[in-house]
Every structure is written in C-alpha cells, then in structure tokens.
Scaffold this motif. Structure first.
Motif, short mmCIF file in Angstrom:
data_model
loop_
_atom_site.label_atom_id
_atom_site.label_comp_id
_atom_site.label_asym_id
_atom_site.label_seq_id
_atom_site.Cartn_x
_atom_site.Cartn_y
_atom_site.Cartn_z
N ALA A 172 -30.25 16.29 10.61
CA ALA A 172 -29.15 17.08 9.87
C ALA A 172 -28.90 18.41 10.97
O ALA A 172 -28.25 19.38 10.17
CB ALA A 172 -30.20 17.85 8.79
N GLY A 173 -29.55 18.29 12.00
CA GLY A 173 -28.94 19.60 12.85
C GLY A 173 -29.97 20.84 12.78
O GLY A 173 -29.59 21.88 13.32
N GLY A 458 -27.05 15.12 4.48
CA GLY A 458 -28.18 15.77 4.80
C GLY A 458 -27.79 17.09 5.44
O GLY A 458 -28.65 18.22 5.34
N SER A 459 -26.79 17.27 5.99
CA SER A 459 -26.31 18.61 6.54
C SER A 459 -26.10 19.47 5.25
O SER A 459 -26.07 20.79 5.53
CB SER A 459 -25.11 18.64 7.16
OG SER A 459 -23.89 18.02 6.56
N LYS A 463 -32.43 16.37 0.67
CA LYS A 463 -33.62 15.77 1.36
C LYS A 463 -34.09 13.99 0.93
O LYS A 463 -34.67 13.60 1.32
CB LYS A 463 -34.75 16.46 1.36
CG LYS A 463 -34.63 17.87 1.83
CD LYS A 463 -34.38 17.68 3.41
CE LYS A 463 -34.35 19.44 3.93
NZ LYS A 463 -33.95 19.54 5.25
N ASP A 464 -33.41 13.81 -0.13
CA ASP A 464 -33.90 12.60 -0.89
C ASP A 464 -32.66 12.13 -1.80
O ASP A 464 -31.71 12.94 -2.30
CB ASP A 464 -34.83 12.81 -1.80
CG ASP A 464 -35.52 11.42 -2.25
OD1 ASP A 464 -35.17 10.44 -1.82
OD2 ASP A 464 -36.58 11.40 -3.14
N MET A 465 -32.46 10.88 -1.69
CA MET A 465 -31.49 10.12 -2.74
C MET A 465 -32.20 8.93 -3.18
O MET A 465 -33.06 8.35 -2.57
CB MET A 465 -30.20 9.70 -1.90
CG MET A 465 -29.47 11.25 -1.50
SD MET A 465 -27.92 10.47 -0.50
CE MET A 465 -26.80 9.50 -1.60
N VAL A 466 -31.52 8.43 -4.33
CA VAL A 466 -32.00 6.90 -4.75
C VAL A 466 -31.50 5.80 -3.90
O VAL A 466 -30.44 5.82 -3.30
CB VAL A 466 -31.69 6.49 -6.25
CG1 VAL A 466 -31.88 5.15 -6.50
CG2 VAL A 466 -32.33 7.69 -7.12
#
Length: 567
Positions: A172-173, A458-459, A463-466
């Motif tokens: 995510a840098g 992410g950028s 932080k989360d996805m299904v």
C-alpha cells in the motif's frame, strides 16, 4: 509378540538367516550384542537445510536418544521426508500425503517397538500423526516448538501474521524498500515454527490435546533448554512404551479425544487448516469429524487464548501463562478430562498439575473470553453444498454480514496477473472470488485464499474485503475470508458457475453463503460448462496419483484409499 531386532524380518525364506544377516550388517555400525538385544525406539529425523522450522531437530534427536538409553532401550534414528511451508512447490499440502505414506511405510518396514516422530512445520505433524494412526505403533509426538518473537522499532514481531500485515503495508506504499528489508531480517529470529497461532502451533496444541505428546510440548519455544528436556522425556516415555506395548494411537484416539481436539481448536483461535488435518487424522481411524457438530461447538466454546491473529500475544506468552494444560483447566466441563494420554494418565491428571501464573492475560477465563464464540464457523448454501469455513475470530465484524458484487479470478495465475491492474473493475464493497485453487484444481490446495487487497484499494486505506475461494489460508492470516468451498470448482462445484458482476451474500451468524443467481440461469451455465473440453491431467508419477485419489476438503484431502476401516 516378536520385539526388537527380530521384528519384521526381511523375507529370505529362512527366518534364522534373516536375523543372522540383519545382525551381521548392523554390527558394521559398531553395535554390541547387548545393545542389539534391547527394545528398539525408532526416531524420525526430519532435519533439512530447506527447513528452518526444523533447525533444532539434530539437538532434539540427540536428547531423545539420551532419554531412550537412560530408560534402557536402543534408539534408532531414520530419515523421512521434510516439508517446509515456504520451500515446497507447488504447496506443502500437495506433499503432506506423500510424507504420511513415507513415514508410515518406514515405521512398518524397519524393526522398532515404539517411535518418536519429530516435526513442526505446518503439514509435518499432521502427516506424521496420519502415519502413526495407520501403523498403530506406540508413538510419542515431539513438536519442534515455536520461534521466539522478533522486534522492529520497538514493536514485537511474529512470523507470519506480522509478515502479512507489514507486506500489505508495503504494497500500500506505507513502508519503503529499506524498511521492509529490515523487517525481513527480524521476523524470524530463531529456528522453530511460527510463533503465532498458525497451523504449526494449532497442530501442536491439537496433538497435545489428543494425548499424543507430553504436557507442555506444544508451547515450549524451540531454542529453550526446556524443549531439549522435553525431548529427553519423550525418549524415555517411548522406551517405556516399547516394553509395555502401549498405549497405541488406536487406544488414545477415541471419539472423546477428537471432540476435545475440536473444542481446543475453537478455543485457541486455531488455523482453518487444523480442521482439514484433524479430519484427515480421524479418517485414518474408524471415527469421523462432523462439520455441523464442529460448528455447533463453535457456538458454545469461546476463544480464550489471546494470540495473533485473533488476539495480541505470541506462543511464548501462551507457554509462560501455563500452556495447553492451563487452557484445558479453563475449559473445564467443555472437555472430557477422562481421555487417556501418552503420558500414561488422563487429561484430568494434567489439568490438576497445570501451573497457576498470577496476572497472566494470555489465557482468559471463560467469564472474560477474547471472543464469545469459537474461532471458526461452517457455512452452507448454494455456493458450498458440502460446506465452507470461515475463521470469524480473525475477521472484520462489519463484514460478517455482507452482500457484494463478485470479482472473479479463474486461477492463482490469473489472480497474480490482474489483482494490481489499475484498470481492474473493483471497489472495497466487492467480493473477491478465486476458483480452481482447490485440491485438484491447483493442484494441492495452496494457501491462496488470503487474496491480497488490490493495490488501488489498499492505497485508499482499506485493510479487509470479503474474499471467497476453494483454496486454503494460512492460520497466521487475518481477514474476512471464506475458504474450503466444497466441492471445489475443478470437481464440479458451483464456484465454477460464478461470473463477475454476480451478487454474493455472506451471513456468518446465519452460517450462510449464497450466490444470488436464480436456478434456471445456473442450470444454463452448468450446461455450457459441461460442453468445454476437460482439463488436462497428469500422466505419471505422484502427480497422477494425487489427482486421481485426492479427496475434498470436507474429507481431509487425504487419498481415498487411505481411510481407516473396521477390518
């Protein structure tokens, strides 16, 4: 009963000559007649330069040998396959059954009255236990133990939960190349298995709960002197069992023992892999793991161990808090404490002697759990007719009930090629779907279920996805991730019918996973799929055997011809 060097003589048509020849050759190693008349304890050597988790095996082997000899028996060390999670292509799971077969056949082929199996890295302990169950020789399991923790800029680090978290931050840098390189050298500061509640730690705790290893053996850190003393004690106990002839695995692995293991699996926030392995072990006996019963236990058993990825601590903190014996004491009547153990008594004896550690917070009482329900839930629905699993103790609460648009990846290779494409049509509310990553489809059911968050998402700080797949996930990983969808897509499962843009509904409290497409449309898709040419299959060797004989996740991913029977 034939014992020692006379056991399992090589077939030459003359038993006397077979023993004569065996003794003649083994004396070339310098053994005396006195040594060769002793009961024999076999000791597996799973050391490999490719396996840092097993880096302490040579020391443990010597300690086991010392314990065997102190008890008056003869130790005999023999090599088996060694599997490390990150060094096995295409995946360590692909080789688990090969290691189980190798270990079983070497136990059967060589003269020994009992055996100490030494292992740790994720697929090693399950493979060895599967072998021990099938061979049914008195067995002591000795885990290699977890690493000690690492440190970076004042933060405690643990492989591999923190390696995944920090790698995601790098993607995510948030971390530059120099810092991620520094982290890389600090995540694994010693030999041993991952120091979080990943698959290795999960299986070590399950092994101790099943009564197959000595008390505290699951949690002692790999570099500690206590681990070496545990090895010596394991050798001594194996020598005693070589004389008495038991207990054998078949005497310890009862329905109560398997239920106890499932309770502990839920209570430790264990790896989803643990369920597959426990199922495979049970299937080597006459008993079975019922997924619906496991889910019911999950509603009754709270998560009590505060370890990453479900909590905050690491394995050495769990150990110093009292380990598995203290956890079992907290679980109390949720367990059958009359289950027997390889130590010679019952779990009740072990719980009675559990250490009381003032002010420890790694093992919670049932009145103040980490999570009110167990680590895992079993889901059903038109996407998973035979079930799927989610580790909801390590998921995001807000996503446990979620409906989103499917973004489908056809394979691990497709995922790798497109996940970070800036033109990928994806939002944070979508459901990432990976198929053809199951036991047959991959092959080997890789730990690809932890689909990375697309870079462009992410950028944005997501932080989360299904995420949904027929793959597995490392026990060290965090996220709202549905795994082990059964049947897998490559075996005709409905996951093969999903198209990007379809709506998928996840409802963990209702234990449901549904593809919101009507039956008529799904029938059309299935008919079209059936007209496609069949996938190419291997024509030789282990790959051919694997593809033709591998079972699905709900059956433990063992080979179909290895199941235990009443015969």
């Amino acid at each position: 009963m034939t014992k020692g060097l006379r056991k399992g003589l090589t077939s030459y048509g003359d038993a006397g000559f077979s023993l004569f020849l065996r003794k003649a050759f083994i004396k070339a190693m310098g053994y005396s007649d006195d040594a060769l008349e002793r009961p024999i304890v076999g000791i597996t050597n799973t050391y490999s330069d490719y396996n840092p988790c097993h880096g302490n095996v040579p020391v443990l082997v010597e300690a086991v040998k010392r314990g065997v000899m102190l008890a008056g028996a003869m130790p005999m060390v023999f090599p088996t396959i060694s599997i490390h999670e990150s060094f096995a292509h295409p995946t360590s799971m692909y080789l688990r059954n090969l290691m189980a077969m190798d270990t079983e056949e070497m136990i059967r082929a060589q003269p020994m009255d009992s055996v100490v199996v030494i292992g740790g890295c994720d697929k090693t302990l399950p493979a060895q236990i599967m072998a021990a169950v099938s061979a049914d020789l008195p067995t002591v399991v000795l885990p290699v133990g977890p690493m000690v923790v690492g440190h970076h800029k004042g933060e405690v680090l643990g492989a591999c939960t923190d390696c995944r978290r920090l790698w995601s931050a790098h993607r995510a840098g948030e971390l530059d190349e120099e810092e991620i390189a520094a982290v890389n050298g600090r995540l694994a500061p010693s030999v041993g298995t991952c120091m979080v509640m990943g698959t290795a730690s999960t299986m070590a705790c399950i092994t101790e709960t099943l009564g197959l290893s000595l008390p505290m053996s699951a949690t002692i850190p790999a570099p500690h002197a206590e681990r070496v003393r545990c090895a010596e004690a394991s050798g001594k106990r194996a020598a005693e069992m070589a004389v008495t002839g038991g207990p054998k695995p078949s005497e310890l692995l009862t329905p109560s023992a398997f239920r106890n293991a499932q309770v502990v699996l839920q209570a430790i926030g264990g790896s989803t892999n643990g369920l597959i392995h426990l199922t495979a072990i049970a299937n080597r006996t006459t008993h079975r793991v019922d997924l619906d019963a496991f889910d019911k236990l999950g509603r009754e058993v709270p998560v009590l161990v505060d370890l990453k990825p479900s909590g905050a601590h690491y394995m050495e903190h769990f150990h110093h808090a009292g380990g598995v014996p203290k956890l079992m004491k907290q679980l109390g009547d949720l367990l059958d404490l009359d289950a027997k153990t390889v130590a010679g008594g019952t779990l009740r004896d072990i719980v009675r002697d559990a250490e009381e550690v003032p002010n420890q917070d790694a093992i919670r009482p049932r009145s103040t759990p980490i999570k009110p329900e167990g680590a895992m839930a079993i889901l059903h629905g038109n996407l998973a007719p035979r079930g799927a699993v989610i580790k909801h103790s390590a998921a995001s609460e807000r996503l446990l009930q979620h409906t989103g648009r499917a973004v489908v990846f056809e394979s691990v290779e497709d995922l790798t090629a497109r996940i970070d494409d800036p033109n990928l049509d994806v939002t944070a509310d979508d459901v990432l779907v990976l198929r053809n990553a199951g036991p047959k489809g991959a092959p080997g059911m890789p730990e690809a279920g932890y689909l990375p968050i697309p870079k462009k998402i992410g950028s944005q700080g997501v932080k989360d996805m299904v995420r949904i797949s027929d793959a597995r996930m490392s026990g060290t990983a965090f996220g709202t991730i549905v795994l082990h969808i059964t049947p897998e897509s490559a075996d005709g499962g409905p996951l093969a019918l999903v198209k990007s843009g379809d709506r998928i509904k996840l409802d963990v409290p209702a234990r449901s996973i549904e593809l919101l497409v009507d039956d008529a449309e799904l029938a059309k898709r299935r008919e079209a799929l059936a007209k496609l040419p069949p996938a190419k299959t291997p024509k030789r060797g282990y790959a051919k055997l694997f593809t033709e004989a591998i079972l699905q996740a709900d059956e433990g991913c063992d080979f179909d011809f290895m199941a235990g029977t009443d015969e």
